[in-house]
Enzyme design. Structure first.
Site, PDB file in Angstrom:
ATOM      1  N   ILE A  14       8.639  34.490 -55.753  1.00  0.00           N
ATOM      2  CA  ILE A  14       8.726  33.546 -54.332  1.00  0.00           C
ATOM      3  C   ILE A  14       8.003  33.893 -53.408  1.00  0.00           C
ATOM      4  O   ILE A  14       7.267  32.938 -52.745  1.00  0.00           O
ATOM      5  CB  ILE A  14      10.291  33.201 -54.173  1.00  0.00           C
ATOM      6  CG1 ILE A  14      10.163  31.761 -53.603  1.00  0.00           C
ATOM      7  CG2 ILE A  14      10.740  34.057 -53.298  1.00  0.00           C
ATOM      8  CD1 ILE A  14       9.629  30.661 -54.278  1.00  0.00           C
ATOM      9  N   SER A  36       7.896  46.532 -49.661  1.00  0.00           N
ATOM     10  CA  SER A  36       8.589  46.143 -51.185  1.00  0.00           C
ATOM     11  C   SER A  36       8.229  47.356 -51.700  1.00  0.00           C
ATOM     12  O   SER A  36       7.294  48.148 -51.738  1.00  0.00           O
ATOM     13  CB  SER A  36       7.419  45.019 -51.690  1.00  0.00           C
ATOM     14  OG  SER A  36       8.248  44.447 -52.630  1.00  0.00           O
ATOM     15  N   LYS A  90      17.200  31.839 -50.254  1.00  0.00           N
ATOM     16  CA  LYS A  90      18.609  31.471 -50.706  1.00  0.00           C
ATOM     17  C   LYS A  90      18.770  32.378 -52.128  1.00  0.00           C
ATOM     18  O   LYS A  90      17.742  32.669 -52.755  1.00  0.00           O
ATOM     19  CB  LYS A  90      18.399  30.089 -51.226  1.00  0.00           C
ATOM     20  CG  LYS A  90      17.523  29.573 -52.139  1.00  0.00           C
ATOM     21  CD  LYS A  90      17.458  29.357 -53.381  1.00  0.00           C
ATOM     22  CE  LYS A  90      18.009  30.121 -54.530  1.00  0.00           C
ATOM     23  NZ  LYS A  90      17.325  30.084 -55.916  1.00  0.00           N
ATOM     24  N   ASP A 168      21.616  30.673 -59.730  1.00  0.00           N
ATOM     25  CA  ASP A 168      20.413  30.819 -59.028  1.00  0.00           C
ATOM     26  C   ASP A 168      19.673  29.448 -58.702  1.00  0.00           C
ATOM     27  O   ASP A 168      19.447  29.072 -57.678  1.00  0.00           O
ATOM     28  CB  ASP A 168      19.365  31.808 -59.508  1.00  0.00           C
ATOM     29  CG  ASP A 168      18.481  32.149 -58.879  1.00  0.00           C
ATOM     30  OD1 ASP A 168      18.489  32.550 -57.556  1.00  0.00           O
ATOM     31  OD2 ASP A 168      17.133  31.630 -58.925  1.00  0.00           O
TER      32      ASP A 168
HETATM   33  P1  NAP Z   1      11.477  38.647 -57.829  1.00  0.00           P
HETATM   34  O1  NAP Z   1      10.185  38.041 -58.492  1.00  0.00           O
HETATM   35  O2  NAP Z   1      12.351  39.342 -59.001  1.00  0.00           O
HETATM   36  O3  NAP Z   1      11.131  39.444 -56.593  1.00  0.00           O
HETATM   37  C1  NAP Z   1      12.214  40.109 -55.965  1.00  0.00           C
HETATM   38  C2  NAP Z   1      11.593  41.154 -54.859  1.00  0.00           C
HETATM   39  O4  NAP Z   1      12.660  41.937 -54.060  1.00  0.00           O
HETATM   40  C3  NAP Z   1      10.928  42.003 -55.888  1.00  0.00           C
HETATM   41  O5  NAP Z   1       9.656  42.224 -55.705  1.00  0.00           O
HETATM   42  C4  NAP Z   1      11.479  43.559 -55.404  1.00  0.00           C
HETATM   43  O6  NAP Z   1      10.295  44.275 -54.967  1.00  0.00           O
HETATM   44  C5  NAP Z   1      12.093  43.048 -54.061  1.00  0.00           C
HETATM   45  N1  NAP Z   1      13.064  43.962 -53.711  1.00  0.00           N
HETATM   46  C6  NAP Z   1      14.244  44.448 -54.287  1.00  0.00           C
HETATM   47  N2  NAP Z   1      14.856  45.444 -53.773  1.00  0.00           N
HETATM   48  C7  NAP Z   1      14.255  45.483 -52.747  1.00  0.00           C
HETATM   49  C8  NAP Z   1      14.744  46.331 -51.429  1.00  0.00           C
HETATM   50  N3  NAP Z   1      15.766  47.084 -51.384  1.00  0.00           N
HETATM   51  N4  NAP Z   1      13.765  46.230 -50.327  1.00  0.00           N
HETATM   52  C9  NAP Z   1      12.585  45.350 -50.473  1.00  0.00           C
HETATM   53  N5  NAP Z   1      12.036  44.412 -51.463  1.00  0.00           N
HETATM   54  C10 NAP Z   1      12.971  44.689 -52.590  1.00  0.00           C
HETATM   55  O7  NAP Z   1      12.459  37.424 -57.310  1.00  0.00           O
HETATM   56  P2  NAP Z   1      12.035  35.974 -56.857  1.00  0.00           P
HETATM   57  O8  NAP Z   1      11.783  34.857 -58.096  1.00  0.00           O
HETATM   58  O9  NAP Z   1      10.803  36.143 -55.901  1.00  0.00           O
HETATM   59  O10 NAP Z   1      13.350  35.792 -56.224  1.00  0.00           O
HETATM   60  C11 NAP Z   1      13.851  36.395 -54.985  1.00  0.00           C
HETATM   61  C12 NAP Z   1      14.633  35.641 -54.140  1.00  0.00           C
HETATM   62  O11 NAP Z   1      14.147  34.242 -53.884  1.00  0.00           O
HETATM   63  C13 NAP Z   1      16.023  35.051 -54.890  1.00  0.00           C
HETATM   64  O12 NAP Z   1      16.965  35.059 -54.083  1.00  0.00           O
HETATM   65  C14 NAP Z   1      15.712  33.738 -55.484  1.00  0.00           C
HETATM   66  O13 NAP Z   1      16.849  32.883 -55.671  1.00  0.00           O
HETATM   67  C15 NAP Z   1      14.786  33.127 -54.305  1.00  0.00           C
HETATM   68  N6  NAP Z   1      14.039  32.100 -54.763  1.00  0.00           N
HETATM   69  C16 NAP Z   1      13.049  32.246 -56.072  1.00  0.00           C
HETATM   70  C17 NAP Z   1      12.429  31.160 -56.533  1.00  0.00           C
HETATM   71  C18 NAP Z   1      11.622  31.311 -57.721  1.00  0.00           C
HETATM   72  O14 NAP Z   1      10.853  30.315 -58.007  1.00  0.00           O
HETATM   73  N7  NAP Z   1      11.410  32.294 -58.330  1.00  0.00           N
HETATM   74  C19 NAP Z   1      12.558  29.991 -55.772  1.00  0.00           C
HETATM   75  C20 NAP Z   1      13.297  30.014 -54.392  1.00  0.00           C
HETATM   76  C21 NAP Z   1      14.089  30.823 -54.131  1.00  0.00           C
HETATM   77  P3  NAP Z   1       9.398  45.282 -55.606  1.00  0.00           P
HETATM   78  O15 NAP Z   1       8.927  44.406 -56.934  1.00  0.00           O
HETATM   79  O16 NAP Z   1       8.181  45.546 -55.108  1.00  0.00           O
HETATM   80  O17 NAP Z   1      10.341  46.424 -56.338  1.00  0.00           O
END
Ligand code: NAP
Length: 305
Positions: A14, A36, A90, A168
């Protein structure tokens, strides 16, 4: 007016899909860093964690937390304690109590805290809220269904405790409902279907007082279905495509041009300039209610293709 110097924490899907493009197009913000564990951004100072970033980059006003929800509280607390303004993706935390504690801390430190709900910035949400304000609502039907294998490939955190599973995406529907309905939603019953190898549900049915029913499905093949139908004494209001389109009695309605993440950052800029908080826990509270009182049914294990 000086730009707000902001860092992104959690450079995942995201952050790359929505936060970076919105920040690049914003007159309010300047991206000054990234934290990150396993990701860096070319041309932007990047660090493994927020503490290291704050040691190295001292000119910073705000952070956007785009991490997985399970780690959000500790990072948000650190940022608020350092006097930074904070935007939470969120869901705003893994528990309701965490979010309440962060709101109290932000108020005590007189910095902005924005528990953002991106779906509330979809184009048709405010027109729907205005139309429904004066209507007698008879029933509400929500179908929020998508294929997790397409939309969240490899995101193991979704299946771990605190990852919400089908909630989610489902919490996006709840963030819209709690904005557009002119009364609070109260859960009556829920059935949550958990794969035998997961800590979070893959599908759910929720019934709320006031003839409101929600179907969530994370194994929905084909195009996603992010639809809400509200039946009233004046006919049916339908929101589709996650709140971006609206119909009245099946006639398409024109809605103002509005995109979710630019709207979300405009709101955050306003909160930062005023040092104010915007924290509505209602969508997360309803998810917590479903986990608290819902019936649990075990289904086949989820296997990533
Ligand atoms: P994601 O691709 O798995 O990314 C999550 C990121 O969090 C990873 O890149 C990871 O970094 C980072 N992370 C984990 N532990 C961390 C820490 N201790 N310190 C700093 N960074 C850390 O997930 P995502 O889809 O982007 O979703 C993330 C959030 O956004 C969720 O709450 C989700 O509900 C929300 N969201 C997602 C979407 C969507 O379409 N995907 C839409 C709206 C909202 P590293 O990879 O560098 O380890």
């Amino acid at each position: 007016m000086a730009k707000i110097k902001l860092a992104i924490v959690g450079l995942g899907k995201i952050a790359r899909d929505q936060h970076l493009p919105s920040l690049a197009a914003s007159d309010d913000f300047e991206l000054v860093g990234v934290a990150s564990p396993h990701n860096a951004l070319d041309g932007v100072p990047s660090f493994e964690d927020l503490a290291s970033l704050l040691d190295a980059v001292t000119a910073i006003d705000a952070v956007s937390l785009c991490t997985t929800p399970q780690v959000r509280y500790e990072i948000a607390r650190l940022a608020l304690e350092r006097g930074l303004h904070v935007l939470l993706e969120k869901p705003p935390g893994a528990t309701v109590s965490e979010v309440v504690a962060l709101a109290e801390l932000a108020k005590a430190r007189k910095v902005a805290l924005f528990a953002s709900w991106h779906s509330r910035h979809a184009a048709a949400v405010e027109p729907a809220r205005a139309w429904l304000a004066a209507r007698q609502i008879r029933s509400v039907t929500v179908n929020w269904k998508e294929d997790v294998r397409v939309w969240h490939p490899g995101q193991a955190w979704i299946w771990k405790a605190g990852g919400l599973g089908v909630f989610d995406p489902g919490i996006n529907a709840l963030s819209i409902l709690t904005r557009i309905l002119p009364y609070p939603l109260l859960l009556q019953s829920a059935e949550l279907r958990f794969p035998s190898n997961c800590q979070t549900p893959i599908a759910a049915t929720l019934e709320f007082r006031g003839a409101t029913r929600m179907e969530l499905d994370f194994l929905h093949p084909g195009p996603p279905c992010w639809d809400i139908d509200v039946d009233t004494e004046a006919g049916r209001l339908s929101l589709s495509k996650g709140g971006s389109e609206m119909r009245l009695n099946n006639e398409p309605m024109s809605v103002p041009h509005r995109r979710e993440y630019p709207g979300l950052y405009a709101r955050f800029a306003d909160l930062v300039r005023r040092g104010s908080t915007d924290v509505d826990t209602a969508p997360l509270q309803l998810v917590a209610d479903a986990f608290l009182s819902g019936q649990r049914v075990e289904v086949a294990p989820f296997v990533e293709p």
